[in-house]
Scaffold this motif. Structure first.
Motif, short mmCIF file in Angstrom:
data_model
loop_
_atom_site.label_atom_id
_atom_site.label_comp_id
_atom_site.label_asym_id
_atom_site.label_seq_id
_atom_site.Cartn_x
_atom_site.Cartn_y
_atom_site.Cartn_z
N ARG A 79 -6.43 0.99 -5.61
CA ARG A 79 -7.22 0.11 -4.82
C ARG A 79 -7.65 -1.22 -5.78
O ARG A 79 -7.87 -2.38 -5.25
N MET A 81 -4.48 -3.50 -5.26
CA MET A 81 -4.43 -4.25 -3.96
C MET A 81 -5.59 -5.02 -3.28
O MET A 81 -5.51 -5.61 -2.37
N ASP A 86 0.85 -1.18 -0.03
CA ASP A 86 0.00 -0.03 0.05
C ASP A 86 0.70 1.25 0.13
O ASP A 86 0.67 2.29 -0.67
#
Length: 159
Positions: free
Chosen positions: A72, A75, A50
Motif C-alpha cells: 500500500r 502503490m 498491484d
C-alpha cells in the motif's frame, strides 16, 4: 523585455481561450483526447503493479500485515497520480462551465436587469403622463339569495 513579442503558432494562450465558447470547447476536448489514453495506460499499469506486488512473497521477519502495508505504501503515490489525472479532466470541464456561467451569461443577465430597472425608473419619472385607468365595474343591485336558509338574517328585508 519588450512588447514586440510574436504570437506563438499552434499554442493555446489565455487570449485564445477567452475568444469564445467554441475555442474553449475545442481546447478542453483536445486536452481530454490527449489525457484519456494516458489515463487508461496509467490505470492498466496500476493494476499490473498491484498484481505484481501482491504475488511477491513476504520477507523474513514480516508480521501478517506487513506485506500488505508495504504494498500500500509503495502503490499509494502511483494511485494518487492516476486519481489526479482523472481530476485534471474533471477540473477542465468544471472550468469551462464556470467560465461560461460567470463571464458570458452573467454579464448578459446583469445587463438585462439593468435595462429593466432603467425602464421602471423611466416609467416612474414620467409621472406627468396621464395613465389610463381600468374601467370601474358598475354597482349592481344585490341579487336575492335563491336559498331561503339565511333569508331571516337579512337586515334590509322587513317583514
Amino acid at each position: 523585455m519588450s512588447n514586440d513579442k510574436q504570437p506563438r503558432k499552434g499554442v493555446w494562450t489565455p487570449d485564445l481561450l477567452a475568444e469564445g465558447p467554441e475555442k474553449r470547447r475545442v481546447f478542453i476536448e483536445q486536452r481530454r483526447q490527449y489525457l484519456a489514453p494516458l489515463l487508461a495506460e496509467m490505470k492498466a499499469l496500476a493494476g499490473e503493479l498491484d498484481a505484481d506486488i501482491a504475488e511477491r512473497p513476504g520477507l523474513y521477519g514480516d508480521l501478517p500485515w506487513s506485506a500488505w502495508l508495504r504494498a500500500r505504501k509503495t502503490m499509494k503515490p502511483f494511485q494518487q497520480a492516476v486519481e489526479d489525472l482523472e481530476m485534471v479532466i474533471e477540473h477542465l470541464t468544471v472550468y469551462a462551465a464556470r467560465y461560461k456561467a460567470l463571464y458570458e451569461e452573467l454579464p448578459e443577465e446583469r445587463a438585462e436587469k439593468k435595462a429593466a430597472k432603467q425602464r421602471v425608473r423611466e416609467l416612474k419619472a414620467g409621472g406627468g403622463q396621464q395613465q389610463i385607468a381600468a374601467p370601474q365595474p358598475e354597482a349592481e343591485p344585490p341579487v336575492a339569495d335563491p336559498s331561503p336558509f339565511f333569508s331571516h338574517l337579512d337586515i334590509r328585508k322587513t317583514g
